[in-house]
Design a protein around this motif. Sequence first.
Motif, mmCIF file in Angstrom:
data_model
loop_
_atom_site.group_PDB
_atom_site.id
_atom_site.type_symbol
_atom_site.label_atom_id
_atom_site.label_comp_id
_atom_site.label_asym_id
_atom_site.label_seq_id
_atom_site.Cartn_x
_atom_site.Cartn_y
_atom_site.Cartn_z
ATOM 1 N N ASP A 26 0.831 -1.212 0.000
ATOM 2 C CA ASP A 26 0.000 0.000 0.000
ATOM 3 C C ASP A 26 0.866 1.262 0.000
ATOM 4 N N ILE A 57 -10.545 2.769 -9.879
ATOM 5 C CA ILE A 57 -10.807 2.708 -8.428
ATOM 6 C C ILE A 57 -11.541 1.383 -8.248
ATOM 7 N N SER A 83 -16.927 2.524 -7.284
ATOM 8 C CA SER A 83 -15.754 2.218 -8.108
ATOM 9 C C SER A 83 -15.850 2.992 -9.414
ATOM 10 N N ARG A 106 -10.516 0.758 4.280
ATOM 11 C CA ARG A 106 -10.366 1.186 2.882
ATOM 12 C C ARG A 106 -11.696 1.658 2.311
ATOM 13 N N VAL A 122 -11.510 5.100 0.086
ATOM 14 C CA VAL A 122 -12.089 5.163 -1.260
ATOM 15 C C VAL A 122 -12.956 6.403 -1.497
ATOM 16 N N ARG A 148 -10.850 9.153 -2.594
ATOM 17 C CA ARG A 148 -10.211 8.877 -3.888
ATOM 18 C C ARG A 148 -11.188 9.016 -5.047
ATOM 19 N N ASP A 155 -4.567 2.906 -5.973
ATOM 20 C CA ASP A 155 -5.743 2.104 -5.668
ATOM 21 C C ASP A 155 -5.571 0.650 -6.087
ATOM 22 N N GLN A 171 -3.554 -0.821 -3.338
ATOM 23 C CA GLN A 171 -4.296 -1.016 -2.096
ATOM 24 C C GLN A 171 -5.270 -2.187 -2.199
#
Lengths: 410, 410
Positions: free
Chosen positions: A266, B13, B30, B225, B230, B233, B256, B259
């Motif tokens: 990460d 994402i 996403s 996350r 998210v 992001r 992303d 992650q």
Amino acid sequence: MATGRSPTNIAVIKYWGKRDEALILPVNDSISVTLDPDHLSATTTVAVSPSFPSDRMWLNGKEISLSGGRFQSCLREIRKRAQNVEDEKKGIRIKKEDWGKLHVHIASYNNFPTAAGLASSAAGLACFVFTLGKLMNVKEDCGELSSIARQGSGSACRSIYGGFVKWCMGKNNDGSDSIAVQLADETHWNDLVIIIAVVSSKQKETSSTSGMRDSVETSPLLQYRAQTVVPERVLKMEEAIKSRNFESFARLTCADSNQFHAVCLDTSPPIFYMNDTSHRIISLVEKWNQSEGTPQVAYTFDAGPNAVLIAPNRKNATLLLQKLLYYFPPQDNDLRSYMVGDKSILSDAGLKSIEDVEALPAPAEMKTPSQKFKGDVSYFICSRLGAGPKVVTDESLALIDSVTGLPKGV
Amino acid sequence: MATGRSPTNIAVIKYWGKRDEALILPVNDSISVTLDPDHLSATTTVAVSPSFPSDRMWLNGKEISLSGGRFQSCLREIRKRAQNVEDEKKGIRIKKEDWGKLHVHIASYNNFPTAAGLASSAAGLACFVFTLGKLMNVKEDCGELSSIARQGSGSACRSIYGGFVKWCMGKNNDGSDSIAVQLADETHWNDLVIIIAVVSSKQKETSSTSGMRDSVETSPLLQYRAQTVVPERVLKMEEAIKSRNFESFARLTCADSNQFHAVCLDTSPPIFYMNDTSHRIISLVEKWNQSEGTPQVAYTFDAGPNAVLIAPNRKNATLLLQKLLYYFPPQDNDLRSYMVGDKSILSDAGLKSIEDVEALPAPAEMKTPSQKFKGDVSYFICSRLGAGPKVVTDESLALIDSVTGLPKGV
């Protein structure tokens, strides 16, 4: 002149991330097991003489620079605490205020490969601090010594004790409460067997110092891990160790190793310490554990591809070894040099020759057992839990020649 | 009979984790890019006839079971919304209440390898829903269709549109607001070039369905996350797409992807989708980006080892290709079959023959440029952003023989 020997240690709850770079203060507690110094340790001789014009150090016979902050911090902190030394037999008398004027020669030797990613700096710095402390007649207890070793290399503070060790992150800004404590000594749970697979690596790895700095700066998951996940795991791990609950110990160890590597991934840019061989060893253990319904073996990986495998007893260790050798037979067919440390595990596993390895059956729990990966493991080390640092009293084992003041054989 | 073609999509994402397994409701929003259907798409023909005794389906010419919940959900939802169909020319008249009595034959074909981990189920399910909707004269808009496709395969909802697509997780328990919306169409940022490295994999992978279930159940990092990382992001990514800010787009995309794989590693047992080849491609891109001081290319990896690389323009794409081919030359020296999709990128990169590949210089930013990894990449695909699903009007392209009601050539 004084000589000491310090063990290496492997974290089962990982240290990853500093909240203070200079003092080496971590973002979370960590817990480790100390390995048997017969198999993995550093030996260090420290000598002083008015004839030494400067501080010098040799690692494995090769002179290295002492200018790095890690050695200087430890040297300064130990010198600060130096006491009078009087040895009538040898005719030595050094007053505490004189230590600051004396230069030291340090020779250190690891009985295992330094570059293999087996916490050599932890053993080395712990040994440096311990031995220097003995030489300078430092009276401080292990907690205080661990705090000094910490300033050399974070995880070195855990190598000040044997058995199971916890590094308490502490709260103070000056780091005074960031010390290691022993949770239990090496006799507390002495049927544990440790097998290390030293994995061949083609790639240069990110140093843990720069890696954890990058993680602290860029990983959104690191702080959550440090603040929310680890505190609970530390409590559970202490309980598992206290009650010798292998199931809980193994689950926590594997989960925390994986989470540490998840935080590395990460990080930006991402850090990969494990490679395909590491992944294969994990799959092998996970499938075995799953097929038995309860953990047979735990795995943990530090900042490199090597697998540290912890079995609850000799029986599981031999079963593990059979499975590992099925997939990872020795490259050059030389079985004896393929197993370092406690070689007797080989005969316990019924493996006396390379033919025995070749005759091993495929592990039943693996679905695709055909492929083998010869050469992907460099060698194995079989070890156990061990004791903390010790003074080496046999002067013939000193690494420095008392006449020349230089490392022997250099 | 109706035929449609739907693109595949790649998330920038990532979607990883369901809050409702049956309705396929995700734990976070996403965002994806839709790929050019000329290079990566599914084509599906759906036929109905009173003479069909049951629903049947063929994928790439091979009959597959329709009993799985994913197809049944979509079939049920589309049938529910079916309308009257009247085609005087063909003499067809089907009343909406009759659709429930008619069985369907479905033939689907992917113009890219199904097993390669390139979101073939997303393209397939989106195409199934889109084409069935056309056949049954369903009047619902794309949002509604995306919600139906979602119930077949989560990420399929994003293949209902071209360009840049956001799947809004929604809040309702019935999933009614968990739909995809288009952020921008494929013309909005049309200099982006996409190169996919299809990586040879020796290991069987964890399916994304079971993998994300394991992550939801066991990863302590997943919820953090989904809830904390998210949402921020997604906002930044929408802004980066809107303003065509490649630097921000690339940083978010890479972070992303990493992650998502970190959460996979934090799962028990851990899931490894990337292998050493994936890691090498990331290192290559990261070192290039670092040496230039600003991202030259973005990478993202789905539930498999394949790298999806996004370049801001043709120039960077050709530079990337030169670097990739330096490390990963074709196994059989056949350059033409090593590049699928837009093959003209090869001549743009000055690579007309295998000799040109062999003459490529080592990338200057790599410190250890000597080693090559021939055979570790199966082939490359060069593509670009593309449009959403389309009806295929040319009846000669239908996959089902209108006389037999069976797939052509079977």
